[in-house]
Design an enzyme around this catalytic site. Sequence first.
Site, mmCIF file in Angstrom:
data_model
loop_
_atom_site.group_PDB
_atom_site.id
_atom_site.type_symbol
_atom_site.label_atom_id
_atom_site.label_comp_id
_atom_site.label_asym_id
_atom_site.label_seq_id
_atom_site.Cartn_x
_atom_site.Cartn_y
_atom_site.Cartn_z
ATOM 1 N N HIS A 121 -15.358 -28.254 -14.319
ATOM 2 C CA HIS A 121 -15.085 -28.215 -12.381
ATOM 3 C C HIS A 121 -15.095 -26.811 -13.419
ATOM 4 C CE1 HIS A 121 -12.262 -27.539 -8.779
ATOM 5 N NE2 HIS A 121 -12.192 -26.832 -9.540
ATOM 6 N N GLU A 122 -14.771 -25.655 -13.931
ATOM 7 C CA GLU A 122 -14.388 -24.573 -13.732
ATOM 8 C C GLU A 122 -16.130 -24.137 -14.135
ATOM 9 O OE1 GLU A 122 -12.180 -22.474 -12.500
ATOM 10 O OE2 GLU A 122 -11.157 -24.113 -12.520
ATOM 11 N N THR B 232 1.025 -1.374 -0.014
ATOM 12 C CA THR B 232 0.502 -0.383 0.135
ATOM 13 C C THR B 232 0.911 1.665 -0.477
ATOM 14 O OG1 THR B 232 -0.162 -0.421 2.341
ATOM 15 C CG2 THR B 232 -2.170 -0.577 0.844
ATOM 16 N N HIS C 20 -17.996 -24.379 -10.972
ATOM 17 C CA HIS C 20 -17.883 -23.178 -10.260
ATOM 18 C C HIS C 20 -18.565 -21.977 -11.195
ATOM 19 C CE1 HIS C 20 -14.650 -24.490 -7.148
ATOM 20 N NE2 HIS C 20 -13.631 -24.612 -8.575
ATOM 21 N N ASP D 45 -9.563 -25.308 -3.865
ATOM 22 C CA ASP D 45 -11.095 -24.997 -3.274
ATOM 23 C C ASP D 45 -11.321 -25.756 -1.603
ATOM 24 O OD1 ASP D 45 -11.160 -23.722 -5.907
ATOM 25 O OD2 ASP D 45 -11.954 -26.093 -6.601
HETATM 26 P P1 ADP Z 1 4.393 -1.378 1.374
HETATM 27 O O1 ADP Z 1 5.868 -0.919 1.818
HETATM 28 O O2 ADP Z 1 3.481 -0.719 2.103
HETATM 29 O O3 ADP Z 1 4.517 -3.061 1.704
HETATM 30 P P2 ADP Z 1 6.020 -0.439 -0.948
HETATM 31 O O4 ADP Z 1 6.128 1.388 -0.661
HETATM 32 O O5 ADP Z 1 6.916 -0.897 -1.241
HETATM 33 O O6 ADP Z 1 4.687 -1.037 0.045
HETATM 34 O O7 ADP Z 1 5.085 -0.368 -2.538
HETATM 35 C C1 ADP Z 1 5.655 -1.425 -3.659
HETATM 36 C C2 ADP Z 1 5.922 0.035 -4.927
HETATM 37 O O8 ADP Z 1 4.728 -0.497 -5.258
HETATM 38 C C3 ADP Z 1 6.213 1.078 -4.551
HETATM 39 O O9 ADP Z 1 7.551 1.376 -5.267
HETATM 40 C C4 ADP Z 1 5.342 1.861 -5.778
HETATM 41 O O10 ADP Z 1 6.285 1.988 -6.941
HETATM 42 C C5 ADP Z 1 4.078 0.984 -5.684
HETATM 43 N N1 ADP Z 1 3.163 1.619 -4.588
HETATM 44 C C6 ADP Z 1 2.811 1.347 -3.829
HETATM 45 N N2 ADP Z 1 1.796 2.235 -3.270
HETATM 46 C C7 ADP Z 1 1.895 3.505 -3.939
HETATM 47 C C8 ADP Z 1 0.490 4.110 -3.340
HETATM 48 N N3 ADP Z 1 0.208 4.851 -2.225
HETATM 49 N N4 ADP Z 1 0.912 5.270 -4.378
HETATM 50 C C9 ADP Z 1 1.793 5.164 -5.238
HETATM 51 N N5 ADP Z 1 2.509 4.275 -5.882
HETATM 52 C C10 ADP Z 1 2.623 3.296 -5.286
HETATM 53 ZN ZN ZN Z 2 -11.891 -25.033 -8.214
#
Ligand code: ADP
Ligand code: ZN
Length: 586
Positions: free
Chosen positions: A409-410, A192, A413, A485
């Site tokens: 199978h698919e 994130t 689902h 599954d």
């Molecule tokens: P975390 O530390 O929360 O696991 P990271 O900072 O390592 O996430 O994110 C990995 C990559 O994903 C970053 O280097 C960037 O390229 C992209 N990324 C993740 N979150 C964002 C965000 N909020 N805005 C822009 N890019 C992001």
């Molecule tokens: Zn399956």
Amino acid sequence: MIIAASLLVVALAGGIVFLRGHRAAAVVQVPFSDLLKHLDDDAVAAVVVNGDALDFTLSSGATFRTIAPANYVTANAAFVPDLAKRHVRIDVQTLPEQGTFSYLALLMGLGFVGAIGFMMYRVTSGRIPALESKTREAGSEATTVTFADVAGVDEAKEEVKEIVDFLREPGRFEAIGGRIPKGVLLVGPPGTGKTLLARSIAGEAGVPFLFASGSDFVEMYAGVGASRIRKLFKEARRHPSCIIFIDELDAVGRSRGGNSLSHEEREQTLNQLLVEMDGFAQNEGIVVVAATNRADILDPALLRPGRFDRQVTVGAPDVKGREQILKIHARKVAVGVGVDLRQIARGTPGFSGAELANLVNEAALFAVRSGRQMVTDYDFDQARDKVLMGAERKSLTMSEHERITCAYHESGHAVVAALLPHADPLHKVTIIPRGRALGVTMQLPEGDRHTHTREFLEAQIAILMGGRIAEELFLRQMTSGAGNDIERATDIARRMVCEFGMSAALGPLAYRTPGNPWETDKGVGISEATALQVDHEIHELVMRGYETARQIIAKNRAAVRAMAEELLVVESLDAEAIKAVIAAAA
Ligand code: ADP
Ligand code: ZN
Ligand code: MG
């Protein structure tokens, strides 16, 4: 004699450590899909699992780091066996949970020679024994990342702005007597942007960024983690002001307790961290930023005033945030004029920032591979499917019977998913092997989902059962293909009973069971009688889902058959094609 031999071993180990230490310094981070691709190409020699961070070494010797989707390794039961099948050496860096293994007992039992043997084992299996070596010595780096590179986490940015102001002009804060937090904890799921946000604080303030990962401090040998913490803070004090960033704080900061050696070591490390944090003054210009996705398991001592007393949530982006993140990453590639990033943001609910960055990258790769100069909507579609479901493995040859099995199978689902009112809409059904699966039925929620209703979860269990049932009803067979599954359905049922309080008989209580992510201090202790009841309720929920799915499939045999036959011809059906097949068969 033994002493001489062991000295030799120690010297050898030291030498190896030295070499390895240097190699480890230059790990390049790549998208998760790269790992999957290299796995498909059988090009991976070794994987070191460290929570969601995977370091992998190719047969060519090159080493990369990638971040897997949250809990990917634990959630995909097939992942590790699949690695083993491909003769990939697997090493897990996070220490085992308490109680599973007492290193102390092992050491005492085997004695000195055993200890040397163990050390050699550690060396050969790729772990770096502590001794006096350092893996990634925390060096300071200047970062150019700014707030403009981080999107979709406006509240978090707002909260850390204050720290930037402080780092820019510590004197002003001192004069007013304002209290600036020494420690800021960024809490949120993987990908994130926690690391990115921490870097951007340093970048905005123009101060050095000292990076360390919690797992670097967790070592077998008592005292090593603590000494690394000491060094880290010593290095920090050499700068007038700086950011210390500790990733994966939970690796050192878990609640204390337990009696294995690893716990003792972790406790020492944690204590050292607390001592260091208490040791520097409010105005010293050092701010410690840490990241975790598990704030709930942290030792409460870490969260006391004067330590990580400020928590900042870095959540998954909403649709607007996703659009902004896409914009940031789309700047780096040539995007065609017709591409509507807002539309793509709408079609990627649940994607993290890292997944969106990966999506843009994959789309660019698709465009390059097809010889286009610009990235088109089509490339984004392909990329999304790849990110969601893994890369296509057209090279995998399936027998005709396997193809038929997979198609039914698919279809099982898909038909259950299409006909259950509380299920997410279908996105795609395919019998082209993708990632580790032979076929995929993919649903995509219409909007962002933050909570799930009971009906939704029950529908999910029924959908998961649909694959097995279609095989039983049409082909009179059971295959191992339903294993994943079944595992997922069971897990949903377990969480409904033990975490979400959705069982009428057991009520709204949190029950401690082996699968629960909680440490010992949460949830009700469970008596034998209750455990029986929990098992019974979980069984009941799964069987109810099974029965729901069985009835749907039995009533809609024509639809399942038509879809399976269509799949055997065209291999993939999108949402509209699925609707058409079901409507035609009704
Ligand atoms: P975390 O530390 O929360 O696991 P990271 O900072 O390592 O996430 O994110 C990995 C990559 O994903 C970053 O280097 C960037 O390229 C992209 N990324 C993740 N979150 C964002 C965000 N909020 N805005 C822009 N890019 C992001
Ligand atoms: Zn399956
Ligand atoms: Mg990170």
